[in-house]
Scaffold this motif. Structure first.
Motif, PDB file in Angstrom:
ATOM      1  N   VAL B 125       0.807  -1.202   0.002  1.00 22.68           N
ATOM      2  CA  VAL B 125       0.136  -0.124  -0.001  1.00 22.68           C
ATOM      3  C   VAL B 125       1.096   1.216  -0.101  1.00 22.68           C
ATOM      4  O   VAL B 125       1.797   1.475   0.984  1.00 22.68           O
ATOM      5  CB  VAL B 125      -0.879   0.080   1.217  1.00 22.68           C
ATOM      6  CG1 VAL B 125      -2.091   1.204   1.175  1.00 22.68           C
ATOM      7  CG2 VAL B 125      -1.408  -1.327   1.132  1.00 22.68           C
ATOM      8  N   SER B 149      -1.793  -0.834  -4.033  1.00 21.05           N
ATOM      9  CA  SER B 149      -2.755   0.252  -3.983  1.00 21.05           C
ATOM     10  C   SER B 149      -2.050   1.605  -3.905  1.00 21.05           C
ATOM     11  O   SER B 149      -1.299   1.878  -3.449  1.00 21.05           O
ATOM     12  CB  SER B 149      -3.772   0.193  -2.699  1.00 21.05           C
ATOM     13  OG  SER B 149      -4.422   1.410  -2.627  1.00 21.05           O
ATOM     14  N   THR B 162      -6.310   0.664  -8.006  1.00 19.98           N
ATOM     15  CA  THR B 162      -5.322  -0.623  -7.347  1.00 19.98           C
ATOM     16  C   THR B 162      -4.770  -1.171  -8.493  1.00 19.98           C
ATOM     17  O   THR B 162      -5.552  -1.163  -9.768  1.00 19.98           O
ATOM     18  CB  THR B 162      -6.293  -1.607  -6.673  1.00 19.98           C
ATOM     19  OG1 THR B 162      -7.102  -0.938  -5.649  1.00 19.98           O
ATOM     20  CG2 THR B 162      -5.872  -2.824  -6.270  1.00 19.98           C
ATOM     21  N   GLN B 203      -8.380   2.741   0.516  1.00 14.43           N
ATOM     22  CA  GLN B 203      -7.259   1.856   0.312  1.00 14.43           C
ATOM     23  C   GLN B 203      -7.174   0.518   1.191  1.00 14.43           C
ATOM     24  O   GLN B 203      -6.879  -0.459   0.916  1.00 14.43           O
ATOM     25  CB  GLN B 203      -5.777   2.529   0.551  1.00 14.43           C
ATOM     26  CG  GLN B 203      -5.575   3.638  -0.478  1.00 14.43           C
ATOM     27  CD  GLN B 203      -4.360   4.414  -0.338  1.00 14.43           C
ATOM     28  OE1 GLN B 203      -4.190   5.318   0.396  1.00 14.43           O
ATOM     29  NE2 GLN B 203      -3.401   3.757  -1.255  1.00 14.43           N
ATOM     30  N   GLU B 206      -9.883  -1.948  -0.079  1.00 17.17           N
ATOM     31  CA  GLU B 206      -9.109  -2.654  -1.141  1.00 17.17           C
ATOM     32  C   GLU B 206      -8.298  -3.679  -0.804  1.00 17.17           C
ATOM     33  O   GLU B 206      -8.305  -4.765  -1.387  1.00 17.17           O
ATOM     34  CB  GLU B 206      -8.451  -1.622  -1.924  1.00 17.17           C
ATOM     35  CG  GLU B 206      -9.343  -0.747  -3.054  1.00 17.17           C
ATOM     36  CD  GLU B 206     -10.036  -1.356  -4.135  1.00 17.17           C
ATOM     37  OE1 GLU B 206     -11.503  -1.405  -3.806  1.00 17.17           O
ATOM     38  OE2 GLU B 206      -9.561  -1.766  -5.109  1.00 17.17           O
ATOM     39  N   TYR B 210      -8.994  -7.523  -1.505  1.00 16.86           N
ATOM     40  CA  TYR B 210      -8.179  -8.387  -2.391  1.00 16.86           C
ATOM     41  C   TYR B 210      -7.780  -9.601  -1.422  1.00 16.86           C
ATOM     42  O   TYR B 210      -7.693 -10.740  -2.010  1.00 16.86           O
ATOM     43  CB  TYR B 210      -6.587  -7.621  -2.654  1.00 16.86           C
ATOM     44  CG  TYR B 210      -5.548  -8.416  -3.147  1.00 16.86           C
ATOM     45  CD1 TYR B 210      -5.393  -8.616  -4.481  1.00 16.86           C
ATOM     46  CD2 TYR B 210      -4.727  -8.970  -2.500  1.00 16.86           C
ATOM     47  CE1 TYR B 210      -4.695  -9.596  -4.906  1.00 16.86           C
ATOM     48  CE2 TYR B 210      -3.665  -9.877  -2.978  1.00 16.86           C
ATOM     49  CZ  TYR B 210      -3.648 -10.215  -4.248  1.00 16.86           C
ATOM     50  OH  TYR B 210      -2.839 -11.212  -4.904  1.00 16.86           O
ATOM     51  N   LEU B 217     -12.260  -4.861  -7.609  1.00 22.65           N
ATOM     52  CA  LEU B 217     -11.074  -4.252  -7.129  1.00 22.65           C
ATOM     53  C   LEU B 217     -11.190  -2.843  -8.070  1.00 22.65           C
ATOM     54  O   LEU B 217     -11.634  -2.759  -9.062  1.00 22.65           O
ATOM     55  CB  LEU B 217      -9.788  -4.634  -7.193  1.00 22.65           C
ATOM     56  CG  LEU B 217      -9.519  -5.979  -6.358  1.00 22.65           C
ATOM     57  CD1 LEU B 217      -8.314  -6.632  -6.658  1.00 22.65           C
ATOM     58  CD2 LEU B 217      -9.416  -5.473  -4.779  1.00 22.65           C
ATOM     59  N   THR B 219      -9.279  -1.747 -10.213  1.00 20.66           N
ATOM     60  CA  THR B 219      -8.287  -1.856 -11.178  1.00 20.66           C
ATOM     61  C   THR B 219      -8.891  -1.508 -12.594  1.00 20.66           C
ATOM     62  O   THR B 219     -10.139  -1.565 -12.624  1.00 20.66           O
ATOM     63  CB  THR B 219      -8.088  -3.661 -11.360  1.00 20.66           C
ATOM     64  OG1 THR B 219      -9.055  -4.394 -11.385  1.00 20.66           O
ATOM     65  CG2 THR B 219      -7.039  -4.046 -10.359  1.00 20.66           C
TER      66      THR B 219
END
Lengths: 69, 272
Positions: B125, B149, B162, B203, B206, B210, B217, B219
């Motif tokens: 992160v 992230s 992400t 974050q 996320e 994950y 996510l 992404t």
């Protein structure tokens, strides 16, 4: 006049307009701190002058954000 | 792993969640997450991941707590001023949840140590405050095929995305660092304290998504918000074939220590 989307909001602009002119028109103070996506695709900085925007295009200004601490 | 009665009670609100359950909580407890920067973003990230029971939390930060940090870095308390941020963070995490193993690195992440450190973790992160390290994290994670992230805040704004191997990376959107001093950082431009919490908790969510495999996510998308208007936007992004690190002809094949803006170095020195 053509309608384009800038950061999700509809703008009326005189097309064709280059990315560099659109940046100026949107009063971006520091063009070097913005990254541009045209229709979801990253545009290389070297192509800002010769990339033209037309009716219906979606442009996103992504700003550098360096903070975190 | 078998949960004790106490653990079942502690994590009951996760276990009750249909998408998480005992199985998902086990994944959280087995997770290893590296937080780069124990500041505005790192603070809420560390607090929520500790509360969630993430098994191993690594924290890397070479700074000590400064009085000006306390306006937003909620893991550090007034008596912690002048204490290394990694130590202050570890103390709080231990108090929240003794299930969590904390590994501290009282140093900066550099081109030299990045790959060696991140290889020990499932997820990284970014809670840093400068572009050289944001790009370093991106490049190291792309090269090591490690999900991460990205987070950035400034004034009233925040942004996060992400990355998982194959998705659009930070460089796909932001080709290379801006010239030093062109883009202000929080130490120069200021930041509304609560923004750090808003972005850091996104974050942290996320990370938990994950680890548990729940949901979609961030992404191939970047989330941005402005707290003045409270408008959130999610912008779709694409993998960029011309990306210097993950494109088809990469020019960045090793890690780079970019130059820091002079004012940032001075503020670091002042804090020492």
């Amino acid at each position: 006049m053509s309608k384009i989307s800038v950061n999700g909001k509809i703008q009326d602009v005189n097309t064709p307009i280059s990315i560099i002119d659109l940046i100026t028109q949107n009063n971006v103070a520091q063009p070097s701190m913005v990254s541009i996506q045209l229709n979801g695709q990253f545009v290389n900085r070297d192509d800002y002058e010769n990339t033209q925007i037309s009716e219906g295009d979606e442009v996103d200004f992504l700003y550098f954000m360096g903070g975190g601490q | 792993m078998d949960f004790t009665e106490v653990q079942i009670q502690r994590y009951s609100r996760h276990i009750l969640l249909q998408d998480v359950g005992v199985e998902g909580q086990e994944k959280i407890n087995n997770g290893k997450v590296l937080i780069v920067g124990a500041g505005g973003l790192g603070a809420p990230i560390a607090l929520y991941l500790a509360a969630a029971g993430v098994g191993t939390i690594g924290i890397i930060d070479g700074d000590v707590v400064d009085l000006s940090n306390l306006q937003r870095q909620v893991i550090h308390f007034t008596p912690d001023v002048n204490k290394p941020k990694v130590i202050s963070s570890k103390e709080k995490i231990n108090m929240i949840n003794s299930d969590v193993k904390v590994i501290t690195y009282y140093k900066l992440l550099t081109a030299e140590n990045a790959l060696e450190i991140i290889q020990n973790y499932d997820f990284v992160v970014d809670g840093t405050d400068n572009f050289p390290v944001k790009f370093l994290i991106n490049d190291a994670c792309v090269i090591a095929k490690k999900p991460f992230s990205h987070g950035g805040i400034l004034r009233f704004d925040g942004q996060t995305l992400t990355y998982v191997p194959g998705s659009a990376c930070y460089r796909c959107l932001f080709h290379s660092p801006p010239p030093p001093n062109v883009v202000p950082t929080c130490s120069q431009a200021g930041v509304l304290g609560a923004i750090a919490g808003m972005l850091g908790t996104i974050q942290a969510a996320e990370v938990l998504k994950y680890l548990t495999g729940v949901g979609d996510l961030l992404t191939n998308r970047i989330l941005t918000f402005n707290a003045k208007t409270m408008e959130f936007r999610t912008i779709k992004t694409k993998h960029n074939d011309y990306c210097p690190v993950c494109g088809s002809h990469p020019t960045v094949t090793g890690l780079i220590d970019y130059e820091q803006a002079v004012c940032e170095i001075e503020s670091l020195r002042k804090n020492k």
